[in-house]
Scaffold this active site. Sequence first.
Site, PDB file in Angstrom:
ATOM      1  N   GLU A  32      40.899  46.325  41.363  1.00 33.44           N
ATOM      2  CA  GLU A  32      41.069  46.173  42.779  1.00 33.44           C
ATOM      3  C   GLU A  32      41.786  47.439  43.410  1.00 33.44           C
ATOM      4  OE1 GLU A  32      43.356  42.511  43.212  1.00 33.44           O
ATOM      5  OE2 GLU A  32      41.705  41.449  42.343  1.00 33.44           O
TER       6      GLU A  32
ATOM      7  N   GLU B 118      34.713  36.543  38.066  1.00 34.45           N
ATOM      8  CA  GLU B 118      35.731  35.477  38.352  1.00 34.45           C
ATOM      9  C   GLU B 118      34.982  34.745  39.517  1.00 34.45           C
ATOM     10  OE1 GLU B 118      39.245  37.403  39.665  1.00 34.45           O
ATOM     11  OE2 GLU B 118      39.260  38.868  38.154  1.00 34.45           O
TER      12      GLU B 118
HETATM   13  O1  9MR Z   1      44.130  33.389  39.181  1.00 38.87           O
HETATM   14  C1  9MR Z   1      45.147  33.959  38.973  1.00 38.87           C
HETATM   15  C2  9MR Z   1      46.498  33.531  39.499  1.00 38.87           C
HETATM   16  O2  9MR Z   1      46.782  32.208  38.628  1.00 38.87           O
HETATM   17  C3  9MR Z   1      47.603  34.463  39.617  1.00 38.87           C
HETATM   18  O3  9MR Z   1      48.838  33.973  40.241  1.00 38.87           O
HETATM   19  C4  9MR Z   1      47.005  35.707  40.399  1.00 38.87           C
HETATM   20  C5  9MR Z   1      48.196  36.735  40.477  1.00 38.87           C
HETATM   21  O4  9MR Z   1      48.352  37.171  39.072  1.00 38.87           O
HETATM   22  O5  9MR Z   1      45.972  36.098  39.846  1.00 38.87           O
HETATM   23  C6  9MR Z   1      44.989  35.318  39.698  1.00 38.87           C
HETATM   24  O6  9MR Z   1      43.824  36.030  39.091  1.00 38.87           O
HETATM   25  C7  9MR Z   1      43.245  37.002  40.106  1.00 38.87           C
HETATM   26  C8  9MR Z   1      42.710  37.977  38.959  1.00 38.87           C
HETATM   27  O7  9MR Z   1      43.929  38.364  38.124  1.00 38.87           O
HETATM   28  C9  9MR Z   1      42.182  39.631  39.587  1.00 38.87           C
HETATM   29  N1  9MR Z   1      41.413  39.077  40.903  1.00 38.87           N
HETATM   30  C10 9MR Z   1      41.850  37.946  41.881  1.00 38.87           C
HETATM   31  C11 9MR Z   1      42.257  36.868  41.087  1.00 38.87           C
HETATM   32  C12 9MR Z   1      42.695  35.838  42.088  1.00 38.87           C
HETATM   33  O8  9MR Z   1      44.026  36.184  42.611  1.00 38.87           O
END
Ligand code: 9MR
Length: 375
Positions: free
Chosen positions: A160, A265
Amino acid sequence: MKKNIIHILLAAGLAAVSACTALHPDSKTLKTALKNDFYMGTAMNLPQIYGKDKKSVDIIKKQFNSIVAENCMKSMYLQPREGAFHFEDADRFVDFGEQNNMFIIGHTLIWHSQAPRWFFTDNVGKDVSPEVLKQRMKNHITTVMSRYKGRIKGWDVVNEAILEDGTYRKSKFYEILGEEFIPLAFQYAHEADPSAELYYNDYNEWYPAKKETVIQLIKKLKSKGLRIDAVGMQAHLGMDGPLIKEYETAIVDYAAAGVKVNITELDISPLPNPGKMTANISDTIAYREEINPYTHGLPKNIETEWENRYLDFFRLFLKHHDKIERVTVWGVADTDSWKNNFPVHGRTDYPLLFDRNYQEKPLVKKIIRLAEEQK
Ligand code: 9MR
């Protein structure tokens, strides 16, 4: 004689039944139906990694052949203080993947979010110099990747870093090092494990301006002789957009730039979309009842629309299976999805393939049938 005929008939009947089950799409799982197309992956949370959520673990073993840690390999968990690494959860995750013969993904090495503050600051709270940040990045990447060398097959090296308008995100990595932080991260990663696949991962990469910058980045990495195997398209999607055509153009354009595409994802929310679809966790929207309409279950017509949207995407992925290495859904059952709390906290969402009782949704068999039909 009569007995012999009965035996022959019985044997023929049994053979016919087993031939049917071997061929029948209903007896297949996602990973078997799609095995000639791409890996089928899921993200794992801690109760799954530690085997406490047995229902999900059974589903994961049966349906998926690739895994990624939803949270436990982010830098704030792996290295909460400088030099103090915590590998227990990640070790368990990797063990699980190996025991179940899975293609294991590391997520994520360099990400502005979920990074501990110390990474960017000195002991009086000021930004560190470029040299210090480089050293910290190198140490983090090298320590983490070396531990799982040869075992984790692919890494989301940078996550990102580019915005939808095609500019670079003004993260601490960017502020201190400029655009160069990305090639540096890929260089350190390749040095740490030359056999590992390396990915750039982001959301909304079908936006044309964002896509252009990602393609420029791929070209830049390649021109420096650095390894990049794939672009990870996160695919946190809604019902309204993007169009399949827009998504297809992005897949085709990334492939033309010389990389594979990972759908990393995937989740599709059927809930009303109260703002722009993003996955940037600071883009939150206040709760209102009217944007949480399905607390007692999804109405049939909405479920059908949602299924069709998923099937449209799988049709697209199957069409471009030669460009796609992996499709990973972001979790197993709806109960555990991050989407229940994003972008609005406390909604009841239905974005995944298994319901709140850990039952397979009808969509799963439909995806399997789609894969069979395309053969
Ligand atoms: O699904 C993840 C959630 O449980 C966490 O709180 C969040 C912050 O770390 O991250 C989410 O996963 C993210 C992923 O690592 C990167 N792309 C976006 C995802 C959704 O926020």
